[in-house]
Design an enzyme around this catalytic site. Sequence first.
Site, mmCIF file in Angstrom:
data_model
loop_
_atom_site.group_PDB
_atom_site.id
_atom_site.type_symbol
_atom_site.label_atom_id
_atom_site.label_comp_id
_atom_site.label_asym_id
_atom_site.label_seq_id
_atom_site.Cartn_x
_atom_site.Cartn_y
_atom_site.Cartn_z
ATOM 1 N N SER A 57 13.840 24.244 41.618
ATOM 2 C CA SER A 57 13.068 23.780 40.461
ATOM 3 C C SER A 57 11.616 24.227 40.594
ATOM 4 O O SER A 57 11.112 24.373 41.719
ATOM 5 C CB SER A 57 13.084 22.252 40.386
ATOM 6 O OG SER A 57 12.228 21.790 39.349
ATOM 7 N N TYR A 59 11.996 13.522 44.822
ATOM 8 C CA TYR A 59 12.705 14.618 44.125
ATOM 9 C C TYR A 59 11.956 15.941 44.285
ATOM 10 O O TYR A 59 12.541 16.957 44.653
ATOM 11 C CB TYR A 59 12.867 14.286 42.638
ATOM 12 C CG TYR A 59 13.429 15.468 41.859
ATOM 13 C CD1 TYR A 59 14.781 15.780 41.938
ATOM 14 C CD2 TYR A 59 12.601 16.281 41.078
ATOM 15 C CE1 TYR A 59 15.297 16.877 41.254
ATOM 16 C CE2 TYR A 59 13.114 17.367 40.389
ATOM 17 C CZ TYR A 59 14.459 17.664 40.480
ATOM 18 O OH TYR A 59 14.966 18.751 39.811
HETATM 19 N N1 LIG Z 1 16.761 19.024 33.685
HETATM 20 C C1 LIG Z 1 15.646 19.461 34.248
HETATM 21 O O1 LIG Z 1 14.531 19.305 33.713
HETATM 22 C C2 LIG Z 1 15.709 20.210 35.562
HETATM 23 C C3 LIG Z 1 14.591 20.963 35.939
HETATM 24 C C4 LIG Z 1 14.631 21.661 37.134
HETATM 25 C C5 LIG Z 1 15.756 21.614 37.933
HETATM 26 N N2 LIG Z 1 16.819 20.875 37.559
HETATM 27 C C6 LIG Z 1 18.007 20.830 38.450
HETATM 28 O O2 LIG Z 1 19.123 21.300 37.750
HETATM 29 C C7 LIG Z 1 20.308 20.775 38.368
HETATM 30 C C8 LIG Z 1 21.224 20.251 37.297
HETATM 31 O O3 LIG Z 1 20.617 19.138 36.644
HETATM 32 P P1 LIG Z 1 20.703 18.913 35.070
HETATM 33 O O4 LIG Z 1 19.345 18.997 34.528
HETATM 34 O O5 LIG Z 1 21.747 19.752 34.466
HETATM 35 O O6 LIG Z 1 21.088 17.354 35.014
HETATM 36 P P2 LIG Z 1 22.432 16.587 34.639
HETATM 37 O O7 LIG Z 1 22.848 16.871 33.243
HETATM 38 O O8 LIG Z 1 22.176 15.186 35.033
HETATM 39 O O9 LIG Z 1 23.520 17.234 35.612
HETATM 40 C C9 LIG Z 1 23.517 17.012 36.998
HETATM 41 C C10 LIG Z 1 24.887 17.340 37.541
HETATM 42 O O10 LIG Z 1 24.866 17.138 38.979
HETATM 43 C C11 LIG Z 1 25.901 16.230 39.308
HETATM 44 N N3 LIG Z 1 25.552 15.383 40.438
HETATM 45 C C12 LIG Z 1 24.391 14.727 40.660
HETATM 46 N N4 LIG Z 1 24.464 14.047 41.809
HETATM 47 C C13 LIG Z 1 25.700 14.276 42.315
HETATM 48 C C14 LIG Z 1 26.390 13.855 43.465
HETATM 49 N N5 LIG Z 1 25.808 13.039 44.380
HETATM 50 N N6 LIG Z 1 27.656 14.276 43.664
HETATM 51 C C15 LIG Z 1 28.248 15.065 42.765
HETATM 52 N N7 LIG Z 1 27.656 15.518 41.654
HETATM 53 C C16 LIG Z 1 26.401 15.118 41.443
HETATM 54 C C17 LIG Z 1 26.107 15.399 38.069
HETATM 55 O O11 LIG Z 1 27.393 14.870 38.151
HETATM 56 P P3 LIG Z 1 27.672 13.325 37.816
HETATM 57 O O12 LIG Z 1 27.452 13.226 36.378
HETATM 58 O O13 LIG Z 1 29.068 13.169 38.197
HETATM 59 O O14 LIG Z 1 26.717 12.530 38.634
HETATM 60 C C18 LIG Z 1 25.966 16.440 36.973
HETATM 61 O O15 LIG Z 1 27.152 17.163 36.835
HETATM 62 C C19 LIG Z 1 19.833 19.719 39.364
HETATM 63 O O16 LIG Z 1 19.848 20.264 40.677
HETATM 64 C C20 LIG Z 1 18.407 19.451 38.926
HETATM 65 O O17 LIG Z 1 17.597 19.017 39.995
HETATM 66 C C21 LIG Z 1 16.842 20.172 36.381
#
Ligand SMILES: NC(=O)c1ccc[n+]([C@@H]2O[C@H](COP(=O)([O-])OP(=O)(O)OC[C@H]3O[C@@H](n4cnc5c(N)ncnc54)[C@H](OP(=O)(O)O)[C@@H]3O)[C@@H](O)[C@H]2O)c1
Length: 261
Positions: A138, A151
């Site tokens: 990120s 985080y």
């Molecule tokens: N959205 C942003 O602004 C942003 C910015 C920079 C980086 N990111 C990164 O992008 C990645 C994806 O996030 P997203 O934004 O797409 O959010 P999201 O829609 O909440 O998706 C997160 C995914 O990770 C899974 N997950 C989280 N904790 C887990 C665990 N302990 N075991 C198994 N699965 C787990 C969730 O599954 P469950 O639903 O089953 O928990 C979900 O499928 C993350 O690494 C996040 O840090 C996001």
Amino acid sequence: MAPTARPLAVVTGASSGIGLELAKLCAENGHDLVIAADRPLAEAEGELRRLGATVDAVQADLATRDGVARLVSAVRGRPVATLMANAGHGLGHAFLDQDFADIRHVIDTNVTGTLDLIHQLGRPMRDRGEGRILIVGSIAGYTPGTFQAVYNATKAFIDSFSMALRHELRDSGVTVTCLMPGATETEFFERAGMEDTQVGQSKKDDAAFVARTGYDAMMKGEGDVVAGLKNKITTVIASVTPAGMLAEQHRRMAEPGSGKG
Ligand SMILES: NC(=O)c1ccc[n+]([C@@H]2O[C@H](COP(=O)([O-])OP(=O)(O)OC[C@H]3O[C@@H](n4cnc5c(N)ncnc54)[C@H](OP(=O)(O)O)[C@@H]3O)[C@@H](O)[C@H]2O)c1
């Protein structure tokens, strides 16, 4: 599922957001899939099957050794062409007000579980001398994350680790790419308890665009990629801004109640 001749992609966190979009890109580009998340994956599984992929879905908490082991055993020793370590979550509010079990879950998911998986699946990739690893870090890794301190620190770890691993594997035939999104429209902020913050209420990037940026960079074998021009500029400025100033800027974005309400 019976093995097919299609290359295999393993995508974590594929139940929603960036991970689901990454998995869709893998399916559209001829991969079979092993997907994992902590919630039921039936909906994602159906969507990916409709795109022509054979899908094995593993519901597991990847913050645990057992959860990672269950995902690895679902691979059943098949060669992994593409490993997408995307699962992760945030945690808003002040460090001392957070529950330590929640703090630990962020670290165990974003760092320990991610490394455990890459360690286990990366070795056979290196032994075969081929494969692509995409790790979702990120732009948060550039900034001390006041009111999301743990985080941001996990993402600084991941951004740094990815580049080091890439260079360790330089001559191995395995590429490592770190996708660094900025704020993206997913379930992330709601889950992190940050809906009342300025960043939680801001306009965000589209998850499909972010995933496409990462996928293309991975296919080109690039080391890291920041999704979107505005975020690219943010990281360049962050690289030359004193950490204390960045931490104060982050306070304004992430302090509970900093949004319009
Ligand atoms: N959205 C942003 O602004 C942003 C910015 C920079 C980086 N990111 C990164 O992008 C990645 C994806 O996030 P997203 O934004 O797409 O959010 P999201 O829609 O909440 O998706 C997160 C995914 O990770 C899974 N997950 C989280 N904790 C887990 C665990 N302990 N075991 C198994 N699965 C787990 C969730 O599954 P469950 O639903 O089953 O928990 C979900 O499928 C993350 O690494 C996040 O840090 C996001």
